[in-house]
Structures are given as C-alpha cells and as structure tokens.
Design a protein around this motif. Structure first.
Motif, PDB file in Angstrom:
ATOM      1  N   GLY A 142     -25.334  20.636  25.108  1.00 48.50           N
ATOM      2  CA  GLY A 142     -25.214  21.993  24.595  1.00 48.50           C
ATOM      3  C   GLY A 142     -26.460  22.820  24.824  1.00 48.50           C
ATOM      4  O   GLY A 142     -26.391  24.039  24.971  1.00 48.50           O
ATOM      5  N   GLU A 143     -27.607  22.139  24.871  1.00 46.34           N
ATOM      6  CA  GLU A 143     -28.868  22.858  25.066  1.00 46.34           C
ATOM      7  C   GLU A 143     -29.885  21.914  25.681  1.00 46.34           C
ATOM      8  O   GLU A 143     -29.902  20.717  25.387  1.00 46.34           O
ATOM      9  CB  GLU A 143     -29.385  23.397  23.730  1.00 46.34           C
ATOM     10  N   VAL A 144     -30.726  22.455  26.548  1.00 42.56           N
ATOM     11  CA  VAL A 144     -31.817  21.682  27.130  1.00 42.56           C
ATOM     12  C   VAL A 144     -33.088  22.511  27.070  1.00 42.56           C
ATOM     13  O   VAL A 144     -33.083  23.709  27.364  1.00 42.56           O
ATOM     14  CB  VAL A 144     -31.500  21.252  28.587  1.00 42.56           C
ATOM     15  N   THR A 145     -34.170  21.874  26.636  1.00 36.51           N
ATOM     16  CA  THR A 145     -35.481  22.516  26.596  1.00 36.51           C
ATOM     17  C   THR A 145     -36.438  21.709  27.465  1.00 36.51           C
ATOM     18  O   THR A 145     -36.627  20.508  27.242  1.00 36.51           O
ATOM     19  CB  THR A 145     -36.027  22.593  25.159  1.00 36.51           C
ATOM     20  N   TYR A 146     -37.004  22.359  28.465  1.00 38.31           N
ATOM     21  CA  TYR A 146     -37.991  21.729  29.341  1.00 38.31           C
ATOM     22  C   TYR A 146     -39.373  21.980  28.741  1.00 38.31           C
ATOM     23  O   TYR A 146     -39.721  23.126  28.421  1.00 38.31           O
ATOM     24  CB  TYR A 146     -37.935  22.330  30.746  1.00 38.31           C
ATOM     25  N   LEU A 147     -40.167  20.914  28.617  1.00 39.40           N
ATOM     26  CA  LEU A 147     -41.460  21.013  27.943  1.00 39.40           C
ATOM     27  C   LEU A 147     -42.563  20.368  28.772  1.00 39.40           C
ATOM     28  O   LEU A 147     -42.328  19.417  29.523  1.00 39.40           O
ATOM     29  CB  LEU A 147     -41.410  20.314  26.579  1.00 39.40           C
ATOM     30  N   ARG A 148     -43.759  20.903  28.601  1.00 37.68           N
ATOM     31  CA  ARG A 148     -44.953  20.202  29.066  1.00 37.68           C
ATOM     32  C   ARG A 148     -46.137  20.670  28.230  1.00 37.68           C
ATOM     33  O   ARG A 148     -46.297  21.861  27.967  1.00 37.68           O
ATOM     34  CB  ARG A 148     -45.254  20.464  30.535  1.00 37.68           C
ATOM     35  N   ASP A 149     -46.966  19.718  27.823  1.00 36.11           N
ATOM     36  CA  ASP A 149     -48.235  20.045  27.181  1.00 36.11           C
ATOM     37  C   ASP A 149     -49.206  18.902  27.454  1.00 36.11           C
ATOM     38  O   ASP A 149     -48.836  17.871  28.026  1.00 36.11           O
ATOM     39  CB  ASP A 149     -48.069  20.304  25.678  1.00 36.11           C
ATOM     40  N   VAL A 150     -50.452  19.085  27.050  1.00 34.32           N
ATOM     41  CA  VAL A 150     -51.476  18.093  27.378  1.00 34.32           C
ATOM     42  C   VAL A 150     -51.287  16.802  26.590  1.00 34.32           C
ATOM     43  O   VAL A 150     -51.768  15.742  27.002  1.00 34.32           O
ATOM     44  CB  VAL A 150     -52.885  18.670  27.120  1.00 34.32           C
ATOM     45  N   ASP A 151     -50.598  16.867  25.457  1.00 36.48           N
ATOM     46  CA  ASP A 151     -50.443  15.682  24.616  1.00 36.48           C
ATOM     47  C   ASP A 151     -49.320  14.766  25.087  1.00 36.48           C
ATOM     48  O   ASP A 151     -49.481  13.546  25.133  1.00 36.48           O
ATOM     49  CB  ASP A 151     -50.187  16.094  23.163  1.00 36.48           C
ATOM     50  N   ARG A 152     -48.163  15.344  25.448  1.00 35.61           N
ATOM     51  CA  ARG A 152     -46.992  14.524  25.766  1.00 35.61           C
ATOM     52  C   ARG A 152     -46.610  14.562  27.234  1.00 35.61           C
ATOM     53  O   ARG A 152     -45.714  13.837  27.659  1.00 35.61           O
ATOM     54  CB  ARG A 152     -45.797  14.963  24.917  1.00 35.61           C
ATOM     55  N   GLY A 153     -47.237  15.409  28.013  1.00 35.44           N
ATOM     56  CA  GLY A 153     -46.886  15.494  29.422  1.00 35.44           C
ATOM     57  C   GLY A 153     -45.547  16.189  29.615  1.00 35.44           C
ATOM     58  O   GLY A 153     -45.168  17.083  28.858  1.00 35.44           O
ATOM     59  N   THR A 154     -44.813  15.758  30.639  1.00 36.93           N
ATOM     60  CA  THR A 154     -43.541  16.378  31.000  1.00 36.93           C
ATOM     61  C   THR A 154     -42.394  15.699  30.269  1.00 36.93           C
ATOM     62  O   THR A 154     -42.166  14.499  30.437  1.00 36.93           O
ATOM     63  CB  THR A 154     -43.314  16.271  32.519  1.00 36.93           C
ATOM     64  N   THR A 155     -41.660  16.460  29.464  1.00 35.66           N
ATOM     65  CA  THR A 155     -40.504  15.926  28.742  1.00 35.66           C
ATOM     66  C   THR A 155     -39.403  16.987  28.704  1.00 35.66           C
ATOM     67  O   THR A 155     -39.621  18.148  29.054  1.00 35.66           O
ATOM     68  CB  THR A 155     -40.857  15.528  27.291  1.00 35.66           C
ATOM     69  N   ALA A 156     -38.234  16.564  28.266  1.00 34.84           N
ATOM     70  CA  ALA A 156     -37.127  17.491  28.017  1.00 34.84           C
ATOM     71  C   ALA A 156     -36.416  17.044  26.752  1.00 34.84           C
ATOM     72  O   ALA A 156     -36.304  15.843  26.482  1.00 34.84           O
ATOM     73  CB  ALA A 156     -36.152  17.511  29.191  1.00 34.84           C
ATOM     74  N   ILE A 157     -35.957  18.004  25.973  1.00 32.92           N
ATOM     75  CA  ILE A 157     -35.174  17.697  24.776  1.00 32.92           C
ATOM     76  C   ILE A 157     -33.733  18.114  25.036  1.00 32.92           C
ATOM     77  O   ILE A 157     -33.456  19.278  25.358  1.00 32.92           O
ATOM     78  CB  ILE A 157     -35.732  18.407  23.534  1.00 32.92           C
ATOM     79  N   LEU A 158     -32.822  17.161  24.918  1.00 32.12           N
ATOM     80  CA  LEU A 158     -31.397  17.398  25.132  1.00 32.12           C
ATOM     81  C   LEU A 158     -30.686  17.395  23.785  1.00 32.12           C
ATOM     82  O   LEU A 158     -30.868  16.475  22.981  1.00 32.12           O
ATOM     83  CB  LEU A 158     -30.795  16.306  26.019  1.00 32.12           C
ATOM     84  N   THR A 159     -29.886  18.418  23.540  1.00 28.04           N
ATOM     85  CA  THR A 159     -29.048  18.469  22.347  1.00 28.04           C
ATOM     86  C   THR A 159     -27.615  18.207  22.775  1.00 28.04           C
ATOM     87  O   THR A 159     -27.049  18.958  23.575  1.00 28.04           O
ATOM     88  CB  THR A 159     -29.156  19.829  21.646  1.00 28.04           C
ATOM     89  N   LEU A 160     -27.031  17.126  22.248  1.00 30.22           N
ATOM     90  CA  LEU A 160     -25.725  16.652  22.699  1.00 30.22           C
ATOM     91  C   LEU A 160     -24.732  16.628  21.546  1.00 30.22           C
ATOM     92  O   LEU A 160     -25.087  16.361  20.400  1.00 30.22           O
ATOM     93  CB  LEU A 160     -25.841  15.231  23.272  1.00 30.22           C
ATOM     94  N   SER A 161     -23.485  16.887  21.877  1.00 32.78           N
ATOM     95  CA  SER A 161     -22.412  16.706  20.910  1.00 32.78           C
ATOM     96  C   SER A 161     -21.127  16.452  21.676  1.00 32.78           C
ATOM     97  O   SER A 161     -21.118  16.382  22.910  1.00 32.78           O
ATOM     98  CB  SER A 161     -22.274  17.929  19.995  1.00 32.78           C
ATOM     99  N   LEU A 162     -20.017  16.306  20.941  1.00 31.05           N
ATOM    100  CA  LEU A 162     -18.724  16.123  21.584  1.00 31.05           C
ATOM    101  C   LEU A 162     -18.208  17.471  22.078  1.00 31.05           C
ATOM    102  O   LEU A 162     -18.572  18.523  21.542  1.00 31.05           O
ATOM    103  CB  LEU A 162     -17.741  15.500  20.597  1.00 31.05           C
ATOM    104  N   PRO A 163     -17.359  17.492  23.101  1.00 33.01           N
ATOM    105  CA  PRO A 163     -16.922  18.762  23.698  1.00 33.01           C
ATOM    106  C   PRO A 163     -16.329  19.753  22.706  1.00 33.01           C
ATOM    107  O   PRO A 163     -16.537  20.968  22.844  1.00 33.01           O
ATOM    108  CB  PRO A 163     -15.880  18.305  24.731  1.00 33.01           C
ATOM    109  N   ASP A 164     -15.593  19.279  21.691  1.00 29.26           N
ATOM    110  CA  ASP A 164     -14.974  20.198  20.728  1.00 29.26           C
ATOM    111  C   ASP A 164     -16.001  21.030  19.963  1.00 29.26           C
ATOM    112  O   ASP A 164     -15.653  22.064  19.380  1.00 29.26           O
ATOM    113  CB  ASP A 164     -14.110  19.423  19.725  1.00 29.26           C
ATOM    114  N   ALA A 165     -17.248  20.601  19.958  1.00 29.15           N
ATOM    115  CA  ALA A 165     -18.285  21.349  19.240  1.00 29.15           C
ATOM    116  C   ALA A 165     -18.550  22.703  19.874  1.00 29.15           C
ATOM    117  O   ALA A 165     -19.086  23.606  19.221  1.00 29.15           O
ATOM    118  CB  ALA A 165     -19.577  20.537  19.196  1.00 29.15           C
ATOM    119  N   TYR A 166     -18.170  22.868  21.140  1.00 30.20           N
ATOM    120  CA  TYR A 166     -18.520  24.086  21.865  1.00 30.20           C
ATOM    121  C   TYR A 166     -17.314  24.944  22.225  1.00 30.20           C
ATOM    122  O   TYR A 166     -17.477  25.984  22.872  1.00 30.20           O
ATOM    123  CB  TYR A 166     -19.310  23.716  23.124  1.00 30.20           C
ATOM    124  N   ASN A 167     -16.115  24.535  21.829  1.00 34.46           N
ATOM    125  CA  ASN A 167     -14.950  25.385  22.063  1.00 34.46           C
ATOM    126  C   ASN A 167     -15.058  26.653  21.224  1.00 34.46           C
ATOM    127  O   ASN A 167     -15.586  26.634  20.107  1.00 34.46           O
ATOM    128  CB  ASN A 167     -13.663  24.636  21.724  1.00 34.46           C
TER     129      ASN A 167
END
Length: 370
Positions: A326-351
């Motif tokens: 449902g959502e993706v956030t691309y991140l980078r900082d000096v502490d954690r480096g390169t990461t992404a946060i994925l927000t997931l749910s079942l398809p009916d959540a987005y109808n």
C-alpha cells in the motif's frame, strides 16, 4: 538483489547527487508522492543551493531508476560554525491536481467517461492521465456539475469511486486510474528483512454491519423499502458490536444485478475493516524488489515465513502470496544506511468505497446503471 547506491536530483539541466539524508514516499492512498532530501557537505551543498529554486521542475532517480517527476516545493539552506547544509522538499506533478481548483469554461460536463473527465480537468495543469482498467473508459457520467472551490482531484477521486477505481501518481508524474493489482513481484527473502511490525487489531471491526434506509427520507419511505436493514456479519469479532450505515437517498435504488449502493457499501465496510485489521510493516535493506525494479505501490509480494517467525502466530495464517504494497518509503541516513519501509495489507484493504454520483428520489426514479 543489488542495493541502489545513490539519489540524483535533476533540475534546470543539472544532475545533483551526494545527498546524505533521503526520504521519499509513494502510496496507493496518498496523493501525492513526495520527497525530503538533505546534503551536509559544505561545498556541494553551497553549490547546489545556488542552482535550485522553489517551483523548478525536477526528476528524482534512485540508481538511475525514475521515482518522482514533479516540482521543488521548498529549498531550506542552513549554516552553522562547521556545517553548511541544504534541504530540499518536493512532490509529484500531480500536486497541482490536489492543490488547485478547476479551470473549466462553465461548470457542467455531460456524457463523458471517468477517464475523459479526468483528462479534461488535468490538462490545464500539464498532467497526463492513463487507465489500467477498462471501467475508466466504459463508466459514463451522464451529467456532472463541478463546484467552485473543489480541487481537480476532489472531482477525479469521486468519479473513480463511481467506477470502483483508485487514482495515484506514477514515477513519470502522470495519474493512473486502476483497480487493486494482482501483479506479484516475487518473494521477499528473510535475509533482507531488518525489522517487522504486525498490527493486529479489533477496535475498528464490528460483529454486524447494518445498512439502513433513512426512515424520514422524503419520497423514499413509500412502498416496502423504507427502513429496510441489510445485515452483514463478521464472525471473527468475539463479542457483539453493531455498526450502522445510513443510506443517502441515491443509494437505495436497485442496480442491474439486483443489489444497491447501500448493500455494496455495507459489504465494502465489512471487508475493508477486516483487511485493515492485519497490517504488516517491514523495514528491508534494499530499495529493489525481487524482480530487480524499485518497490512499487499496488503490487503484491510473497513473504518468506522465516521473516515473520518472530511475530505473532496469527500472521502466519494470512496468505503468503497475497500481501499488497500500500505504501513504500525509501530511506537513507548515516545511522541505518539504505533501507525501505513497506506497508502491506490484504487487497480488500485498498478497494474504494462504492458511490453513486446521482442524487435522486429513491422510489420515483429507477436505478442508475453502473
């Protein structure tokens, strides 16, 4: 999977890289995609600060792959004793659809499809509109009045609900009208998961959903339909919790399949709340999906059960191949480096919520076909 190495901001014909802090977010239910980036290297930050102006068109790329096409909203230089930095924020081209009013001669549009209306209203702002589902072309709006004070996206979003579609921006700055996709980009290997959160909730679910016609609705309580209640149970709720959905007058007339908008609303409410009671968020160590492309909203992934082994066992009962991003956030900082946060749910959540744009007297005018 290879980790992407850098972000490039292209504006005024110049490519600017070396950004040390990055946050970009794209999603199915957020309009619009946005970015917030910062550079702390003294000389480069100073040089870039001279090149960038608020309002400039820009493109954002991660490792050469386009992520956002839009505009720079704000430029925030800062200075300290041993530090010179510049922070830049911006959004997709579709920001003008969200922020701005309708530029249209007259206030009425007749006999146009959902896609036609979206293109007509978006054209003055230079935004291209495409459709991934035929219903955007086949759902015809017989007559539509647009109101002063509404934004372009207010109208587009309302029409998309009539056609059962989502509307969200793409990396090239265009607007896409689409249903929830079943495209699967592969299986997420457990070794790429750094952190996981599983939100398993009950406070927004109800044991029974009752869709009810307004008993005092003028000219809608004639015959045997007034006050009729449709009941939809959710057997997964452990105690009695009742939720009423009161119909507007234009939601009561029968549709070609014999149902009504209010029935569809009640069913949507039950399914959506059930799906949203299972939200999985994962922090992964790469911006790339298993298929080699950047993580994309409105795609599905399979999740390696080993990645979930430390979470509540209930999550293992969810279908491993049915998680919609449902959502993706691309991140980078000096502490954690390169990461992404994925927000997931079942398809009916987005109808999207069923909607009938035609106001009518429920027992006088027959149903409006979808």
């Amino acid at each position: 999977m290879n980790t992407l190495s850098d972000l490039t901001l292209t504006s005024s014909g110049r490519d600017m890289s070396g950004w040390t802090k990055i946050r970009m977010t794209r999603g199915l239910e957020r309009m619009v995609s946005d970015f917030d980036i910062e550079m702390t290297d003294g000389y480069s930050a100073f040089q870039h600060g001279l090149m960038i102006k608020p309002g400039d068109p820009c493109e954002i790329r991660l490792g050469g792959q386009l992520v956002i096409t839009g505009y720079i909203d704000r430029v925030i230089p800062s200075i300290a004793a041993h530090r010179h930095a510049i922070r830049v924020t911006g959004r997709s081209k579709c920001e003008d659809l969200v922020d701005c009013g309708i530029d249209l001669l007259g206030s009425q549009i007749s006999s146009a499809s959902v896609l036609d209306v979206a293109r007509l209203l978006s054209k003055p702002y230079g935004v291209t509109v495409n459709a991934a589902d035929d219903s955007a072309k086949t759902t015809i709006l017989r007559q539509q009045n647009v109101l002063f004070g509404e934004t372009v996206f207010d109208v587009i979003e309302r029409n998309c609900r009539f056609a059962g579609l989502l509307a969200y921006d793409r990396p090239d700055g265009s607007l896409l009208l689409s249903r929830v996709s079943d495209k699967n980009v592969g299986a997420l290997d457990a070794q790429h998961v750094e952190q996981g959160w599983y939100e398993w909730s009950m406070d927004q679910r109800y044991s029974e959903y009752r869709a009810m016609a307004q008993s005092m609705s003028v000219l809608s309580d004639l015959g045997d339909g007034g006050g009729l209640i449709f009941k939809i149970p959710d057997p997964g709720v452990p105690r009695k919790r009742i939720h009423y959905i009161v119909a507007e007058s234009n939601e009561l007339s029968p549709l070609p399949d014999g149902s009504s908008i209010i029935q569809r609303r009640a069913l949507w409410e039950a399914k959506r709340r059930l799906a949203r009671s299972h939200i999985l968020s994962l922090r992964v160590d790469t911006w790339l999906a298993p298929d080699g492309n950047l993580w994309e909203p409105n795609t599905q992934i399979s999740v390696d059960p080993l990645a979930l082994s430390g979470l509540k066992l209930e999550i293992l009962k969810r279908p491993s191949n049915g998680w919609t991003i449902g959502e993706v956030t691309y991140l980078r900082d000096v502490d954690r480096g390169t990461t992404a946060i994925l927000t997931l749910s079942l398809p009916d959540a987005y109808n999207v919520q069923p909607f009938n744009p035609y106001a009518q007297w429920a027992d006088i005018q027959p149903g409006v076909p979808l």
